[in-house]
Design a protein around this motif. Structure first.
Motif, PDB file in Angstrom:
ATOM      1  N   PHE A 132     -30.499 102.441  12.284  1.00  0.00           N
ATOM      2  CA  PHE A 132     -29.923 103.396  13.227  1.00  0.00           C
ATOM      3  C   PHE A 132     -30.697 103.632  14.240  1.00  0.00           C
ATOM      4  CE2 PHE A 132     -28.742 107.492  14.932  1.00  0.00           C
ATOM      5  CZ  PHE A 132     -27.657 107.397  15.410  1.00  0.00           C
ATOM      6  N   VAL A 133     -30.578 103.505  15.462  1.00  0.00           N
ATOM      7  CA  VAL A 133     -31.368 103.890  16.585  1.00  0.00           C
ATOM      8  C   VAL A 133     -30.422 104.468  17.619  1.00  0.00           C
ATOM      9  CG1 VAL A 133     -32.946 103.291  18.321  1.00  0.00           C
ATOM     10  CG2 VAL A 133     -32.769 102.260  16.288  1.00  0.00           C
ATOM     11  N   ALA A 134     -30.632 105.929  18.212  1.00  0.00           N
ATOM     12  CA  ALA A 134     -29.898 106.327  19.348  1.00  0.00           C
ATOM     13  C   ALA A 134     -30.974 106.962  20.260  1.00  0.00           C
ATOM     14  CB  ALA A 134     -29.189 107.449  18.759  1.00  0.00           C
ATOM     15  N   SER A 135     -30.625 106.855  21.642  1.00  0.00           N
ATOM     16  CA  SER A 135     -31.585 107.308  22.569  1.00  0.00           C
ATOM     17  C   SER A 135     -30.562 107.954  23.471  1.00  0.00           C
ATOM     18  CB  SER A 135     -32.124 106.036  23.398  1.00  0.00           C
ATOM     19  OG  SER A 135     -32.931 106.675  24.573  1.00  0.00           O
ATOM     20  N   VAL A 136     -30.924 109.327  23.620  1.00  0.00           N
ATOM     21  CA  VAL A 136     -30.184 110.095  24.551  1.00  0.00           C
ATOM     22  C   VAL A 136     -30.864 110.812  25.747  1.00  0.00           C
ATOM     23  CG1 VAL A 136     -28.951 112.412  24.355  1.00  0.00           C
ATOM     24  CG2 VAL A 136     -29.349 111.229  22.287  1.00  0.00           C
ATOM     25  N   SER A 177     -34.546 111.879  24.285  1.00  0.00           N
ATOM     26  CA  SER A 177     -34.532 112.134  22.508  1.00  0.00           C
ATOM     27  C   SER A 177     -34.043 110.720  21.949  1.00  0.00           C
ATOM     28  CB  SER A 177     -33.700 113.336  22.354  1.00  0.00           C
ATOM     29  OG  SER A 177     -33.736 114.568  22.780  1.00  0.00           O
ATOM     30  N   ALA A 178     -34.546 110.746  20.866  1.00  0.00           N
ATOM     31  CA  ALA A 178     -34.225 109.496  20.319  1.00  0.00           C
ATOM     32  C   ALA A 178     -34.257 109.767  18.382  1.00  0.00           C
ATOM     33  CB  ALA A 178     -35.401 108.491  20.115  1.00  0.00           C
ATOM     34  N   CYS A 179     -33.373 109.010  17.851  1.00  0.00           N
ATOM     35  CA  CYS A 179     -32.951 109.245  16.602  1.00  0.00           C
ATOM     36  C   CYS A 179     -33.126 107.939  15.832  1.00  0.00           C
ATOM     37  CB  CYS A 179     -31.730 109.840  16.196  1.00  0.00           C
ATOM     38  SG  CYS A 179     -31.195 111.380  17.269  1.00  0.00           S
ATOM     39  N   PHE A 180     -33.881 107.809  14.553  1.00  0.00           N
ATOM     40  CA  PHE A 180     -34.208 106.487  14.065  1.00  0.00           C
ATOM     41  C   PHE A 180     -34.026 106.601  12.598  1.00  0.00           C
ATOM     42  CE2 PHE A 180     -37.045 103.723  11.784  1.00  0.00           C
ATOM     43  CZ  PHE A 180     -36.478 102.608  12.058  1.00  0.00           C
ATOM     44  N   SER A 181     -33.230 105.687  11.727  1.00  0.00           N
ATOM     45  CA  SER A 181     -33.215 105.763  10.346  1.00  0.00           C
ATOM     46  C   SER A 181     -33.270 104.127   9.894  1.00  0.00           C
ATOM     47  CB  SER A 181     -32.260 106.492   9.975  1.00  0.00           C
ATOM     48  OG  SER A 181     -30.973 105.793  10.098  1.00  0.00           O
ATOM     49  N   HIS A 182     -33.591 103.937   8.655  1.00  0.00           N
ATOM     50  CA  HIS A 182     -33.866 102.639   8.329  1.00  0.00           C
ATOM     51  C   HIS A 182     -32.612 102.015   7.664  1.00  0.00           C
ATOM     52  CE1 HIS A 182     -38.222 102.176   8.095  1.00  0.00           C
ATOM     53  NE2 HIS A 182     -38.557 103.226   7.769  1.00  0.00           N
ATOM     54  N   HIS A 183     -32.437 101.019   7.605  1.00  0.00           N
ATOM     55  CA  HIS A 183     -31.011 100.368   6.968  1.00  0.00           C
ATOM     56  C   HIS A 183     -31.135 100.956   5.605  1.00  0.00           C
ATOM     57  CE1 HIS A 183     -28.677  97.195   4.925  1.00  0.00           C
ATOM     58  NE2 HIS A 183     -28.393  97.003   6.402  1.00  0.00           N
ATOM     59  N   GLU A 224     -41.811 109.585  25.907  1.00  0.00           N
ATOM     60  CA  GLU A 224     -42.644 108.491  25.640  1.00  0.00           C
ATOM     61  C   GLU A 224     -42.369 107.706  24.275  1.00  0.00           C
ATOM     62  OE1 GLU A 224     -45.010 107.014  27.768  1.00  0.00           O
ATOM     63  OE2 GLU A 224     -44.266 108.543  29.175  1.00  0.00           O
ATOM     64  N   TYR A 225     -42.204 108.673  23.297  1.00  0.00           N
ATOM     65  CA  TYR A 225     -41.693 108.088  22.023  1.00  0.00           C
ATOM     66  C   TYR A 225     -40.396 107.485  22.233  1.00  0.00           C
ATOM     67  CZ  TYR A 225     -45.965 109.980  19.904  1.00  0.00           C
ATOM     68  OH  TYR A 225     -47.267 110.204  19.420  1.00  0.00           O
ATOM     69  N   THR A 226     -39.588 108.028  22.964  1.00  0.00           N
ATOM     70  CA  THR A 226     -38.076 107.386  23.105  1.00  0.00           C
ATOM     71  C   THR A 226     -38.252 106.218  23.566  1.00  0.00           C
ATOM     72  OG1 THR A 226     -37.159 109.741  23.487  1.00  0.00           O
ATOM     73  CG2 THR A 226     -35.844 107.921  24.130  1.00  0.00           C
ATOM     74  N   PHE A 227     -39.283 106.059  24.616  1.00  0.00           N
ATOM     75  CA  PHE A 227     -39.578 104.617  24.917  1.00  0.00           C
ATOM     76  C   PHE A 227     -39.858 103.656  23.996  1.00  0.00           C
ATOM     77  CE2 PHE A 227     -42.334 101.525  27.394  1.00  0.00           C
ATOM     78  CZ  PHE A 227     -41.278 101.170  28.390  1.00  0.00           C
ATOM     79  N   VAL A 228     -40.525 103.960  23.180  1.00  0.00           N
ATOM     80  CA  VAL A 228     -41.156 103.009  21.888  1.00  0.00           C
ATOM     81  C   VAL A 228     -39.951 102.718  21.320  1.00  0.00           C
ATOM     82  CG1 VAL A 228     -42.306 103.037  19.803  1.00  0.00           C
ATOM     83  CG2 VAL A 228     -43.379 104.119  21.960  1.00  0.00           C
ATOM     84  N   PHE A 229     -38.927 103.614  20.685  1.00  0.00           N
ATOM     85  CA  PHE A 229     -37.625 103.424  19.891  1.00  0.00           C
ATOM     86  C   PHE A 229     -37.036 102.395  20.722  1.00  0.00           C
ATOM     87  CE2 PHE A 229     -39.031 107.053  17.397  1.00  0.00           C
ATOM     88  CZ  PHE A 229     -38.950 106.418  16.046  1.00  0.00           C
ATOM     89  N   HIS A 230     -36.687 102.694  22.185  1.00  0.00           N
ATOM     90  CA  HIS A 230     -35.834 101.779  23.007  1.00  0.00           C
ATOM     91  C   HIS A 230     -36.367 100.497  22.908  1.00  0.00           C
ATOM     92  CE1 HIS A 230     -33.795 100.514  26.796  1.00  0.00           C
ATOM     93  NE2 HIS A 230     -35.265  99.956  27.190  1.00  0.00           N
ATOM     94  N   TRP A 231     -37.594 100.167  23.176  1.00  0.00           N
ATOM     95  CA  TRP A 231     -38.065  98.979  23.007  1.00  0.00           C
ATOM     96  C   TRP A 231     -38.047  98.012  21.811  1.00  0.00           C
ATOM     97  CZ3 TRP A 231     -38.099  95.596  26.541  1.00  0.00           C
ATOM     98  CH2 TRP A 231     -37.975  96.033  27.709  1.00  0.00           C
ATOM     99  N   PHE A 232     -38.214  99.145  20.555  1.00  0.00           N
ATOM    100  CA  PHE A 232     -37.894  98.471  19.305  1.00  0.00           C
ATOM    101  C   PHE A 232     -36.341  97.804  19.425  1.00  0.00           C
ATOM    102  CE2 PHE A 232     -35.670  99.369  15.230  1.00  0.00           C
ATOM    103  CZ  PHE A 232     -36.257  98.159  14.588  1.00  0.00           C
ATOM    104  N   PHE A 233     -35.422  98.746  19.780  1.00  0.00           N
ATOM    105  CA  PHE A 233     -34.032  98.269  19.731  1.00  0.00           C
ATOM    106  C   PHE A 233     -33.857  97.186  20.744  1.00  0.00           C
ATOM    107  CE2 PHE A 233     -29.954  98.437  21.733  1.00  0.00           C
ATOM    108  CZ  PHE A 233     -29.398  98.440  20.828  1.00  0.00           C
ATOM    109  N   MET A 234     -34.285  97.158  21.771  1.00  0.00           N
ATOM    110  CA  MET A 234     -34.282  95.987  22.736  1.00  0.00           C
ATOM    111  C   MET A 234     -34.665  94.635  22.487  1.00  0.00           C
ATOM    112  SD  MET A 234     -32.271  97.124  25.078  1.00  0.00           S
ATOM    113  CE  MET A 234     -32.111  95.785  26.132  1.00  0.00           C
TER     114      MET A 234
END
Length: 173
Positions: A1-5, A9-15, A30-40
């Motif tokens: 689960f990944v959410a970028s607000v 802000s970002a929320c992440f959890s494993h499968h 900056e960290y939200t950007f990292v999660f965004h790129w993981f998702f993309m």
């Protein structure tokens, strides 16, 4: 689960079946950007949408400059006139700025060489407002004039060549 607000802000959890069972809440752009790129790069680019409320007729909105360029590439290659409204931040002043005009070009560079704008490198959209040429970048833009937060395609000249963009019709198969 990944959410970028709001890119803040970002929320992440494993499968649920993953060995590691934890989640992360981040309130840092900056960290939200990292999660965004993981998702993309790891999820979105390789996944198949199950459901979308995305509008397929004009106006069409984008929050990611790369996705806009990928989807509009046939228009650029056919030299169609694409009119956009870009909402974002003026990098010189930090103030909100809206730019309206026609897309004059797209530049994608990795290591000083032209490249495919799919995942990596600098991507710049050049918009001609009729008074000036404005260089538009995506999230974390540094050298462009505007960091885009929303790109809206408002018109495409010769829309009959692109039935999916004709207002009120179903997308072409």
């Amino acid at each position: 689960f990944v959410a970028s607000v709001d890119r803040q802000s970002a929320c992440f959890s494993h499968h649920p079946d993953a060995v590691n069972q934890y989640g992360v809440l981040v309130n840092d752009e900056e960290y939200t950007f990292v999660f965004h790129w993981f998702f993309m790069t790891c999820l979105w680019a390789h996944g198949t949408p199950i459901y979308s409320e995305r509008q397929e007729t004009l106006p069409i909105e984008y929050v990611d400059i790369r996705q806009f360029i990928r989807e509009a590439r046939p228009l650029f290659e056919s030299e169609a006139t694409v009119t956009v409204r870009v909402e974002g931040t003026n990098l010189a002043t930090g103030e909100p700025r809206t730019v309206t005009g026609t897309v004059e070009g797209v530049q994608s560079v990795v290591g000083g060489e032209e490249s495919d704008p799919q995942i990596a490198g600098q991507v710049t959209l050049i918009v001609d407002t009729g008074h000036e040429r404005v260089r538009i970048g995506g999230w974390n833009a540094v050298v462009e004039d505007v960091e885009a937060t929303r790109i809206v395609v408002t018109d495409v000249a010769d829309v009959d060549s692109y039935p999916s963009l004709r207002a009120g019709t179903e997308p072409a198969e």
